[in-house]
Design an enzyme around this catalytic site. Structure first.
Site, short mmCIF file in Angstrom:
data_model
loop_
_atom_site.label_atom_id
_atom_site.label_comp_id
_atom_site.label_asym_id
_atom_site.label_seq_id
_atom_site.Cartn_x
_atom_site.Cartn_y
_atom_site.Cartn_z
N GLU A 175 -44.82 -4.87 -21.65
CA GLU A 175 -44.17 -4.26 -22.92
C GLU A 175 -45.52 -3.61 -23.60
O GLU A 175 -46.25 -4.43 -24.41
CB GLU A 175 -43.42 -5.26 -24.02
CG GLU A 175 -43.13 -4.55 -25.15
CD GLU A 175 -42.55 -5.51 -26.24
OE1 GLU A 175 -42.29 -6.68 -25.89
OE2 GLU A 175 -42.21 -5.03 -27.28
N LYS A 217 -41.08 -2.29 -20.66
CA LYS A 217 -40.26 -2.16 -22.08
C LYS A 217 -41.25 -1.37 -22.85
O LYS A 217 -42.19 -2.05 -23.75
CB LYS A 217 -40.29 -3.81 -22.60
CG LYS A 217 -39.79 -3.87 -23.91
CD LYS A 217 -39.20 -5.39 -24.40
CE LYS A 217 -38.84 -5.27 -25.86
NZ LYS A 217 -38.19 -6.47 -26.05
P1 13P Z 1 -37.62 -4.87 -31.82
O1 13P Z 1 -36.46 -4.18 -30.94
O2 13P Z 1 -37.34 -5.48 -33.18
O3 13P Z 1 -38.67 -3.99 -31.79
O4 13P Z 1 -38.09 -6.20 -30.77
C1 13P Z 1 -38.22 -6.18 -29.56
C2 13P Z 1 -39.18 -6.86 -29.15
O5 13P Z 1 -39.07 -7.77 -28.35
C3 13P Z 1 -40.63 -6.81 -29.54
O6 13P Z 1 -41.59 -7.47 -28.88
#
Ligand code: 13P
Length: 339
Positions: A175, A217
């Site tokens: 991510e 992500k």
């Molecule tokens: P949000 O969808 O609230 O951005 O959270 C996703 C997430 O896991 C951030 O690390």
């Protein structure tokens, strides 16, 4: 034996996406503050139990990302919360990063902590039932930011984490989040997201990460919250996002699961739907939302077990709407009809 690729593909099965319920102690406190509820271990447990026991959620939720505290907690019937998910056919995952810290010699920029001792923690989480993991890196857009130094350091850490996960049989969710804070344009977000993803995939390949055994992500390509031009339409976000990802994300990656990042519930759904309506794409394109799946449920719950059914109804509704968007089948009417 289930392979990394089997798990990754199950997480992005048609009609399904991931619930990110891995808020750290500080973040869940902020969420609870917003509804005036004290963040105690029991309330955090009750809130997550409410979400995980929502009947029918498994139709649209493939996996849940847990926080360290949650993976060790029990539901009120004595089963572990991991068992609750397993029994419903939802795959348990775990956040393994330790949050962000100021990056040395880079004022205003952050790097994510958590590599020390990571292999041992992955072994423990695997024994507790986690099949996949998440590590979040944060890239901020600002005056002269981000630096390529910040992007490279974060990309290197993401790749070290991903390689360790795969070595231990856990699917890494990688991510790199380019934040939507600030007044930057959608074009600037596109440039920074492209640079970031280039660095991330360079690092993943250099560190021998198996691309078909991971999920990406990312943020969507979207204007900053304070941008003077305002929000771009879903069609614009969809086109800009896909143009960026088609340039950079190898087709071997089984799925892209977006974060919601501060978009409103319906905006996150409409944008995901617009992206999928431009498909088919080389990868599955789904969601891994925290706020955009939970905000309505949190506000219906209000910290009171008596409101659990209302919280579950709100959660199920968002799960269904995003399940439709994940296949490019959402409409504003579906939103009203099911609401
Ligand atoms: P949000 O969808 O609230 O951005 O959270 C996703 C997430 O896991 C951030 O690390």
């Amino acid at each position: 034996m289930t392979s990394l690729n089997d798990v990754a593909r199950a997480l992005v099965a048609p009609g399904k996406g991931i619930l990110a319920a891995d808020e750290s102690s500080g973040t869940i406190k902020k969420r609870f503050d917003s509804i005036g509820v004290e963040s105690t271990e029991d309330r955090r447990r009750a809130y997550r139990e409410m979400l995980f026991t929502t009947a029918g959620a498994e139709g649209n939720i493939s996996g849940v990302i847990l926080f360290d505290e949650t993976i060790r907690q029990q539901a009120s019937d004595g089963r572990s919360l991991v068992q609750v998910l397993d029994d419903t056919g939802i795959i348990p995952g775990i956040k393994v990063d330790k949050g962000t810290t100021p990056l040395a010699s880079a004022p205003g920029e952050l790097v994510t902590d958590g590599l020390d001792g990571l292999r041992a923690r992955l072994v423990e989480y695997r024994e507790l039932g986690a099949k996949f993991a998440k590590w979040r890196a944060v890239i901020d857009i600002g005056d002269g930011l981000p630096s390529s130094y910040c992007i490279d350091v974060n990309a290197h850490a993401l790749a070290r984490y991903a390689a360790l996960c795969q070595d231990e049989g856990i699917v890494p969710i990688v991510e790199p989040e380019v934040l939507m804070d600030g007044d930057h344009s959608i074009d600037r977000c596109s440039v920074v997201t492209t640079d970031t993803l280039h660095a991330v995939f360079d690092a993943l390949l250099a560190q021998r990460v198996q691309l078909d055994g991971m999920l990406l992500k990312p943020n969507m390509v979207i204007a900053g919250k304070q941008n003077r031009a305002g929000k771009a339409s879903p069609d614009h976000v969809g086109a800009a996002t896909i143009a960026c990802f088609r340039d950079v994300v190898p087709a071997a990656v089984p799925g892209i699961v977006f974060l919601s990042g501060g978009q409103s519930d319906e905006e996150a759904t409409a944008n995901l739907d617009a992206i999928n309506k431009l498909g088919p794409h080389p990868w599955n394109v789904s969601f891994s939302y925290g706020r955009a799946l939970q905000a309505a449920a949190l506000s219906a719950w209000q910290g009171d077990d008596a409101n659990a059914a209302a919280g579950q109804k709100a959660f199920l509704h968002r799960a269904r709407m995003n399940g439709l968007a994940r296949d490019g089948k959402w409409t504003p009417d579906a939103e009203k009809a099911a609401g």
